[in-house]
Design an enzyme around this catalytic site. Structure first.
Site, PDB file in Angstrom:
ATOM      1  CD  GLU A   1      -3.039  -0.979   2.269  1.00  0.00           C
ATOM      2  OE1 GLU A   1      -2.760  -0.296   3.272  1.00  0.00           O
ATOM      3  OE2 GLU A   1      -4.111  -1.588   2.155  1.00  0.00           O
TER       4      GLU A   1
ATOM      5  CD  GLU B   1      -4.268  -6.139   2.783  1.00  0.00           C
ATOM      6  OE1 GLU B   1      -5.026  -5.281   3.288  1.00  0.00           O
ATOM      7  OE2 GLU B   1      -3.060  -6.221   3.056  1.00  0.00           O
TER       8      GLU B   1
END
Ligand SMILES: *[C@@H]1O[C@H](CO)[C@@H](O)[C@H](O)[C@H]1NC(C)=O
Ligand SMILES: *[C@@H]1O[C@H](CO)[C@@H](O)[C@H](O)[C@H]1NC(C)=O
Ligand SMILES: *[C@@H]1O[C@H](CO)[C@@H](O)[C@H](O)[C@H]1NC(C)=O
Ligand SMILES: *[C@@H]1O[C@H](CO)[C@@H](O)[C@H](O)[C@H]1NC(C)=O
Ligand SMILES: *[C@@H]1O[C@H](CO)[C@@H](O)[C@H](O)[C@H]1NC(C)=O
Ligand SMILES: *[C@@H]1O[C@H](CO)[C@@H](O)[C@H](O)[C@H]1NC(C)=O
Ligand SMILES: *[C@@H]1O[C@H](CO)[C@@H](O)[C@H](O)[C@H]1NC(C)=O
Length: 664
Positions: A188, A268
């Site tokens: 991320e 995710e």
């Protein structure tokens, strides 16, 4: 020379069989690649889609790895995803841990043996609600270091680490006969402030150098244009992450802007959510997870369920968010397999969804493990931290005019005791202050052995104390876990700014880094028995007792069928602290704040051959005192309580929406 023969053989056969280009290389060679023409993966030339689940080996004892992996396989998953926490493997610069619970190669092999593929996320930064997002605290020895950037000292440490971990992973790649199909680079990165493409380019080069050109490398970012634009890099396949609330079409359209062709991937997909001390336990309804999973799979997308098995932040491994809020010991995550590996309703509901899209293995699912209520165990006070300083800090204190941080005294986890003397009489309540919110993260304050109260980061910055000039002022400072997300992951611990007493800066510190692990593990014999002394100074009316160790034991007689079994320890009347059983650091307890009330105790740390020793370090207030005949006790129960009601009001609490959006 089978290689030469094999090549001739495949060159002869390939045109005849009209194989795809990849097969021309070597008919028996394993391949895993992106098919850009058909928006999918090809595994050995065949269309492939993964349905994966996250499990972090660092949060499950090795003893239970196989049980958990087998349960994941039986749910119908064909892959697992794991992070590799750098700080778990390199606790000190150049000192590596890869055995026992740290044996990541064995964990990956085990997945392989069970027929599960592996999606590897070796960081170097991982977030993960893990201390400092997996970065080693010793990186902060350079005070001005800019983490997750092209800072040369940061890159040098990363380079060295990648040179250790990636060569270990190379033989485990799918192409090399192992289970690893894809490898994530960073994590991320688009959500981080630095936005330094040179850093990502550096990582890409190193990953390619160590892993070769064939492995699929990817990035993961929140499903918004902004994050993908900042987190992506040419040469790394961009994927997204999102949970049940998301608009799936929109989320995958976002991925399509970065990757017009290739497989759709949610790296995710949240089955639950994380917790913080003092906030209600997070849950996500099984039917919501199920219906979103159905939609993701109906889109033809690949998916990883985060978490499928959450596990435990043993010892000091939990992370924290800002404004400072630490995550609890349990990382149950409301996942399909509970913290203790139990099959939940969510497990079966999701298995049914998966069954609609692929074959799910037949045969028995390993059952939830039995739990046993060993009952109450009486504890007695061993010694206060102050009385045990010679055992906890055999080398003696570091002297400094002004306070030093944990890092400056080379202490990375746990506790440091800061001691000085009162320069003036404080016969009336006098303010002891950390004006710059510099207590990281909690200080248990006493004067001449009389508890005064607590200073707490983002909470209490001033405390009135009393004592005579020359009296000993002690602050036992607890590192409650480093920030793992956002700008402030460079999270120094200890007294990171000066303390003032009635506005004058306190000086002349003796700083004791405490080696609690060694003291409760190897050196218990040196403690010299129980502290029988009457602690006459402690006021029974006070809300605090001096930080102290308590000890007790319980026997599990051999020959009782099926014992020892897993259990949960609870802390009736205790306030906040750390607990060890037979030297194994189970983690932090904080029933006074919740929502977690019990800690998971895996059975492999228990024994029938000797009494099991329980050591509790109570920091704030024990349920018994020396002038109180009723014993202290902990209790072993057969059910977890991780979702007690919480009433605590954090002074500065971010809105829950922004937590969910991962934007704050
Ligand atoms: C073909 O692949 C097999 C299995 O991976 C390997 O043993 C063999 O050396 C390869 N041959 C060539 C010519 O690359
Ligand atoms: C942490 O890093 C940020 C961004 O690099 C910087 O602005 C800040 O000053 C650093 N904080 C500390 C305490 O070093
Ligand atoms: C979901 O996103 C798509 C694409 O942006 C949009 O067309 C659709 O209206 C959205 N659905 C909902 C329910 O918001
Ligand atoms: C604190 O300092 C002020 C001014 O310097 C002084 O008047 C006061 O008496 C001090 N308080 C205590 C408790 O020493
Ligand atoms: C403490 O105060 C002294 C004197 O003002 C200053 O030199 C020093 O940098 C301060 N230390 C910290 C950690 O803020
Ligand atoms: C103990 O805590 C209670 C509740 O927070 C508070 O009202 C009381 O004043 C405290 N007592 C002492 C002696 O600090
Ligand atoms: C275990 O606890 C019992 C009861 O508290 C005590 O009598 C005994 O000495 C302890 N044994 C050990 C080995 O600590």
């Amino acid at each position: 020379m089978p290689g030469v023969l094999g090549r001739i053989f495949s060159l002869l056969l390939a045109p005849l069989l009209l194989c795809s280009a990849s097969d021309l290389r070597n008919a028996s060679q394993k391949t895993f690649e992106i098919d850009y023409s058909r928006d999918r993966f090809l595994k050995d030339g065949q269309p492939f889609r993964y349905i994966s689940g996250s499990i972090h080996y660092s949060r499950v004892p090795r003893f239970y790895w196989k049980d958990r992996l087998l349960k994941m396989k039986m749910a119908g998953l064909n892959a697992i995803q794991t992070y590799v926490p750098w700080n778990f493997h390199e606790p000190q610069p150049g000192k590596y841990q890869f055995t026992e619970d740290h044996d990541v190669e064995y964990f990956i092999q085990l997945a392989h043996e069970l027929g599960l593929l592996v999606i590897l996320r070796p960081g170097p930064y991982i977030c993960a609600e893990w201390d400092m997002g997996g970065l080693p605290a010793w990186l902060l020895e350079k005070e001005s270091i800019v983490l997750r950037s092209s800072d040369p000292d940061y890159l040098a440490a990363v380079e060295k680490w990648l040179g250790v971990i990636l060569p270990k992973m190379k033989p485990l790649l799918y192409q090399n006969g192992g289970p690893i199909i894809t490898v994530q680079v960073e994590n991320e990165y688009g959500s981080y402030t630095t936005c330094d493409p040179n850093y990502m380019r550096f990582l890409l080069k190193r990953f390619r150098y160590y892993l070769g050109d064939d492995v699929v490398l990817f990035t993961t970012d929140g499903a918004q244009d902004y994050f993908l634009q900042r987190g992506g890099l040419q040469g790394l396949y961009a994927t997204v992450d999102f949970g049940t609330g998301a608009n799936i079409t929109a989320a995958f359209l976002t991925q399509r802007k970065s990757e017009p062709k290739g497989p759709l991937i949610n790296s995710e997909f949240y089955t639950g959510w994380l917790d913080h001390w003092g906030e209600p336990h997070s849950t996500v309804k099984a039917e919501d997870v199920a219906s979103t999973l159905y939609d993701i799979l109906a889109h033809g997308a690949n998916v990883n369920l985060y978490m499928f098995m959450g596990g435990t932040n043993f010892a000091y491994w939990n992370g924290a968010n800002t404004p400072y809020a630490a995550q609890p010991t349990s990382y149950d995550y409301d996942a399909p397999l509970s913290e203790a590996g139990d099959l939940t309703e969510k497990y079966f509901v999701l298995r049914k969804v998966i069954q609609k899209f692929k074959e799910v293995p037949e045969g028995p699912i390993p059952p939830s493990t039995p739990k046993f209520a060993y009952g109450k165990v009486a504890l007695k006070k061993l010694k206060t931290v102050e009385a045990a300083l010679d055992i906890l800090c055999p080398a003696g204190p570091v002297k400094s005019i002004y306070p030093l941080t944990f890092i400056q005294v080379k202490q990375y986890f746990g506790f440091v005791l800061y001691r000085t003397t009162l320069p003036q009489d404080c016969s009336s309540p006098t303010p002891l202050s950390s004006s710059r919110n510099g207590v990281h993260d909690r200080a248990y304050v006493s004067v001449d052995g009389v508890p005064q109260g607590i200073l707490e980061r983002n909470g209490v910055n001033t405390l009135n104390i009393m004592g005579k000039a020359g009296a000993t002022l002690d602050l036992l400072v607890e590192n409650m876990g480093r920030v793992n997300y956002g700008r402030f992951i460079n999270d120094s611990k200890g007294l990171i700014s000066n303390l003032t007493l009635n506005s004058s800066i306190l000086t002349g510190w003796a700083i004791f880094p405490l080696d609690t692990e060694d003291a409760v593990h190897s050196r218990l014999g040196d403690w010299g028995g129980l502290d029988g002394s009457f602690d006459g100074k402690a006021h029974s009316s006070s809300n605090y007792t001096l930080p102290a160790f308590y000890v007790g034991n319980f026997s599990i007689f051999s020959g009782i069928p099926d014992l020892p079994q897993d259990t949960f320890i609870q802390f009736p009347g205790w306030t906040k602290g750390q607990v060890w059983i037979n030297g194994f650091n189970l983690g932090r307890y904080w029933p006074a704040r919740g929502p977690q009330m019990t800690l998971f105790v895996p059975r492999h740390i228990l024994t029938t051959s000797a009494p099991n020793t329980v050591i509790v370090l109570e920091l704030e207030h024990a349920p018994c005192s020396d002038n109180d005949p009723k014993p202290c006790a902990v209790e072993f129960v057969d059910r977890p309580v991780i979702s007690a009601a919480v009433t605590y009001n954090r002074p500065s609490k971010p809105g829950s929406r922004s937590w969910l959006g991962h934007v704050w």
